[in-house]
Structure formats: structure tokens, C-alpha cells
Motif scaffolding. Structure first.
Motif, PDB file in Angstrom:
ATOM      1  N   GLY A 201      -4.609  -4.131  -3.803  1.00 34.22           N
ATOM      2  CA  GLY A 201      -5.601  -3.100  -4.086  1.00 34.22           C
ATOM      3  C   GLY A 201      -4.815  -1.855  -4.452  1.00 34.22           C
ATOM      4  O   GLY A 201      -4.181  -1.244  -3.595  1.00 34.22           O
ATOM      5  N   HIS A 202      -4.765  -1.545  -5.731  1.00 37.70           N
ATOM      6  CA  HIS A 202      -3.951  -0.435  -6.208  1.00 37.70           C
ATOM      7  C   HIS A 202      -4.865   0.717  -6.623  1.00 37.70           C
ATOM      8  O   HIS A 202      -5.655   0.579  -7.550  1.00 37.70           O
ATOM      9  CB  HIS A 202      -3.061  -0.883  -7.382  1.00 37.70           C
ATOM     10  CG  HIS A 202      -2.031  -1.894  -6.981  1.00 37.70           C
ATOM     11  ND1 HIS A 202      -1.132  -2.450  -7.860  1.00 37.70           N
ATOM     12  CD2 HIS A 202      -1.754  -2.435  -5.769  1.00 37.70           C
ATOM     13  CE1 HIS A 202      -0.356  -3.294  -7.197  1.00 37.70           C
ATOM     14  NE2 HIS A 202      -0.718  -3.300  -5.938  1.00 37.70           N
TER      15      HIS A 202
ATOM     16  N   ASP B 214       0.809  -1.225   0.000  1.00 45.69           N
ATOM     17  CA  ASP B 214       0.000   0.000   0.000  1.00 45.69           C
ATOM     18  C   ASP B 214       0.842   1.275   0.000  1.00 45.69           C
ATOM     19  O   ASP B 214       0.431   2.309   0.521  1.00 45.69           O
ATOM     20  CB  ASP B 214      -0.957   0.025   1.218  1.00 45.69           C
ATOM     21  CG  ASP B 214      -1.887  -1.160   1.223  1.00 45.69           C
ATOM     22  OD1 ASP B 214      -2.239  -1.642   0.134  1.00 45.69           O
ATOM     23  OD2 ASP B 214      -2.268  -1.596   2.320  1.00 45.69           O
TER      24      ASP B 214
HETATM   25 MG    MG Z   1      -2.902  -1.534  -1.814  1.00 47.57          MG
END
Ligand code: MG
Ligand code: GDP
Ligand code: IMO
Length: 423
Positions: free
Chosen positions: A40-41, A13
Motif C-alpha cells: 500500500g503505497h 511502509d
Molecule cells: Mg505501505
């Protein structure tokens, strides 16, 4: 042409998605090489926010080739949901996205096994994202996996075998589950996947390189979550480091050019496991609030702390980082003092290297620097940087012996400042 690799140096992250999107115009190809929908980009531009999980972050910038490499693990149901949402928002991908036939499939029973193993671990649980990552990589290595290419040939047989094996394990764990809905969506995902270019991506990527095309490899997770070098066993199940780009795409190490190491101006971690500079006080809470430190996918609260230069030096070493990119500098805009961990104290003795055991009896030793107390979010050039901020990044560069080439001052694509280079 060379291949550049962009990866996280902390516990994930760091802001990888944003930077890949910013750098994509300079490349012909963007390729994911490991991980899966545990990632999760987040990308923000033109007032819109997108979170990508399996699809490379180069998908929004013109007609680039985006590749999901063999090192990735893919859940067809989650992939379908992600791809359909992108298409619905006006971003066509069927032509641009190529998927390796050698990428392994996350089966519905892998997700159930992930939950079952976590439950069995009790207090020692890893705090996984619950996406079946560990069990899928386990099957890959133990030669029981199902690959994307299998959906084109005797799929039912291969899937049936793997599922039966998982059912046996779940039975032995006395784990109760209902696979019906999960499996229905998953099988729909399998059909959907067949519409995409399923390729031998190692051939494709090497041919593109021969033609003089340039490739940006997008890492997922971070070095501290690497299965070999991270805070084992509180890690993910893939090699998140630069070498993972070679195995996860079929690229020779001699093809690697720049290695961009992404770090936050502070540090976060989600899930369980050691985190030497974690803050449990008001300062930690302030960083979490200002940095909106909640998981992009799970919404889980991220643990926050000061930057850890001992861990970063280790990450830079194992990745061969050539340049650093510092994210979320703006989150520290309103602090009187900024701290940076320069050593650890273990049994009263100071050490400046990353030790085997970081889980017990380790106390961070901090350097303190004055904060800049200036809103940096609208800055567009390094000429505008406050003196104290310049002092902070100079200090980091000296400690880490690596230049900081890009500074990010907000989540938007435009809030990105490239520093002058001295090459
Ligand atoms: Mg992420
Ligand atoms: P990734 O997994 O490495 O791509 O990072 P995530 O997307 O999970 O988390 C990074 C978060 O920080 C996202 O919400 C981004 O929109 C946000 N972000 C990225 N760069 C910056 C920045 O420079 N400043 C601020 N305030 N937020 C940022
Ligand atoms: P991106 O790419 C942050 C963490 C989980 C857990 C551990 C193992 O967005 O930076 P897994 O589901 O992989 O078996 O979980 O790894 N984790 C991440 N933390 N960012 C990520 O990805 C992560 N992917 C996995 O929280 O501690």
C-alpha cells in the motif's frame, strides 16, 4: 543508461510511494519488480491522497512508462478496482501502463488458501495481508502458477487445473469457504486486464535502456520482510532486496546504478514477528499517534519503536545501498530525547551485527541524542534544519557509513528536502 532501485530497508511502509512520485520526473520509466496488492503505497499532492497497491507510483507524473514486471503477483479483481478508481479521478493509465505477461496471477483460491494456512498456524500465524501472496509465489516456484500471458491462450484449462488442485488442498484442511462472489469479480478482472498492454517487459525495458532511457525500480515491502534475509518465517514471499529488481524485471546486475534505501527516522512493523526495538509504552503510542501509523490498506495498527541501526546496516549491506532517504523526520519533532539502537545484548554480550536469531533474548543497546523540539513540516531547505536534527542525521550517517540525500518532513510531495551533495 543505468537503472536505479528504490526500496525499503525496514519492515515496509517506509514511504516508498511518496519518494517514487517525487523522483519520477527524473526518469523515463518506473517499474514494480516484486510483491503485489499486499503493498500500500501512499502519495499526497495537491490536497489529494492516493493509495497504490499494484500500480507503480510513477503513474501520476506526466507521460512516463509504468511497468508491472514479471516478479509481481497480480490480482485482476483488485487491479481492476485500483485502475478504475484512478481513471475516475482523472488519471488515465491504459496507455502508460504495461504489464508483463510473465507476472503470476493471484487466483481467488490463492486468497482462500492464504486464510486457511493462517488459520491452521494458530498462534504462530504470520499476520499476512490476506491477499494470497504466499500461495501464489508457492505455485510459481513449484511450477503450478497461472501467468498473465495465459489469459491470451488456453486460459480456462490452465485456470481450471490450478483451481482444482487448490480445492483439493482446502478440502484436506477442512476449510469452509464460498468462492462465488470472489470468482465472479476475478473473472471480470481477467476481461478488464485484456484491455492493457500485456508485454514481454524484459525485452521492453532492455530496449528502452539501449535507447538511453532511464528506469526507476520501485520496491515493495522492506528488506526485513525479504524471504531470504528478513525475519523468517515472519516475512513476505518475495525477494524485496535489490537483487529482486534483476529477477523481477530481467535486468542484468551490471545495469544497476543508484540504490536508494528508504528508512523512517524511527521504525515500524505490521503483522507478527520479532521487532527488537519495539516500544510498548507511552513513547511507542506517541510515535503511532503522531505518525498516523495505521496500515494504508488494512488499517491495522502498526507496531512502533526506535530506529534500529544494527538491522539497517544489514539492510544496507545486502542491498548495496548507495544513498539513504530518511522519511517521517517530522514525527520526532516533539521528543526530548531520541534513541537509536547501536548494538544488541545477547546473553549479556554485546554484538553489533544482525544475528541469525532475533526472536529471543535480544536486548537493544541505545545511544541517546537530544531531540530538536521544532516543527520541521514547513521547512524547504536543509539550511533551516535545527542543530539537534543535524546532529541526529550526522550520527546516522557515521553509523551507517552511507549519506542521507533526502529528508522527508511530511506526507505531501512538496515536503521533501534534498540535501547538498558532495560528489
Ligand atoms: Mg505501505
Ligand atoms: P510505503 O508502503 O513505503 O509507500 O509507505 P506507506 O504509504 O504504507 O506509509 C507511509 C505513510 O507515511 C503514508 O501515510 C504517507 O502518506 C506518510 N508519509 C510519508 N512520508 C512522510 C513524512 O515525511 N512525514 C509524515 N508525517 N508522513 C509521511
Ligand atoms: P509496503 O509495500 C508492511 C507484511 C504483512 C505480514 C508479512 C507477510 O506497503 O511497504 P504477505 O501478505 O506479504 O504474505 O504478509 O508481510 N507486509 C507488509 N508490511 N508493508 C507492506 O508493503 C507489506 N506487505 C506485506 O503484514 O507481516
Amino acid at each position: 543508461m543505468k537503472v536505479d532501485v528504490l526500496l525499503g530497508l525496514q519492515w515496509g511502509d517506509e514511504g516508498k510511494g511518496k519518494v517514487v512520485d517525487v523522483l519520477t520526473p527524473r526518469y523515463d520509466v518506473v517499474a514494480r519488480f516484486q510483491g503485489g496488492p499486499n503493498a500500500g503505497h501512499t502519495l499526497e499532492f495537491e490536497g489529494q491522497k492516493y493509495v497504490l497497491r499494484s500500480i507503480p507510483s510513477g503513474i501520476f507524473q506526466g507521460n512516463k512508462v509504468n511497468i508491472i514486471g514479471n516478479g509481481v503477483v497480480l490480482d485482476p479483481a483488485l487491479f481492476k478496482a485500483e485502475a478504475e478508481a484512478l481513471e475516475a479521478s482523472g488519471h488515465p493509465l491504459k496507455e502508460r501502463l504495461h504489464i508483463s505477461k510473465k507476472a503470476h496471477l493471484i487466483l481467488p483460491t490463492h486468497r482462500i488458501l492464504d486464510a486457511a494456512y493462517e488459520a491452521a498456524k494458530g498462534d504462530a500465524k504470520v499476520g499476512t495481508t490476506g491477499k494470497g501472496i504466499g500461495p501464489t509465489y508457492t505455485d510459481k516456484v513449484s511450477r503450478n502458477g497461472v501467468r498473465v500471458g495465459d489469459i491470451l491462450h488456453n486460459f480456462e484449462e490452465v485456470y481450471g487445473k490450478a483451481k482444482a488442485c487448490h480445492e483439493q488442498i482446502l478440502k484436506s484442511l477442512n476449510y469452509e469457504y464460498d468462492i462465488t462472489e470472489l470468482e465472479k469479480q476475478w473473472l471480470e478482472g481477467i476481461e478488464y486486464l485484456k484491455q492493457f498492454h500485456l508485454v514481454d517487459s524484459e525485452h521492453e525495458i532492455n530496449n528502452l535502456l539501449k535507447e538511453g532511457k532511464s528506469v526507476l525500480c520501485e520496491g515493495a515491502q522492506g528488506t526485513m520482510l525479504d524471504v531470504d534475509f528478513g525475519s523468517y518465517p515472519f516475512v513476505t514471499s518475495s525477494n524485496t532486496i535489490c537483487a529482486g529488481a534483476c529477477t523481477g524485471l530481467g535486468i542484468g546486475p551490471n545495469k544497476i546504478g543508484n540504490v536508494y534505501g528508504i528508512m523512517k527516522a524511527y521504525c515500524t512493523r505490521v503483522g507478527a514477528g520479532p521487532f527488537p526495538t519495539e516500544l510498548f509504552d507511552e513513547t511507542g503510542k506517541k510515535i503511532r499517534d503522531l505518525g498516523h501509523e495505521y496500515g494504508a490498506v488494512t488499517g491495522r495498527e502498526r507496531r512502533c519503536g526506535w530506529i534500529d541501526l544494527v538491522a539497517l546496516k544489514y539492510s544496507i549491506m545486502v542491498n548495496g545501498v548507495t544513498q539513504l532517504i530518511m522519511m517521517k523526520s517530522d514525527v520526532l519533532d516533539d521528543f526530548e530525547t531520541i534513541k537509536a539502537c547501536v548494538a544488541y545484548k545477547v546473553n549479556g554480550e554485546e554484538i553489533d551485527y544482525f544475528p541469525y536469531n532475533i526472536s529471543e533474548g535480544l536486548e537493544p543497546v541505545y545511544a541517546e541524542l537530544p531531540g530538536w523540539k521544532t516543527d520541521m513540516t514547513k521547512m524547504t531547505s536543509e539550511d533551516e534544519f535545527p542543530e539537534e536534527f543535524n546532529a541526529y542525521i550526522t550520527f546516522l550517517e557515521e553509523q551507517l557509513e552511507t549519506p542521507i540525500k533526502i529528508v522527508s518532513v511530511g506526507p505531501d510531495r512538496d515536503q521533501t528536502i534534498e540535501r547538498y551533495t558532495e560528489e
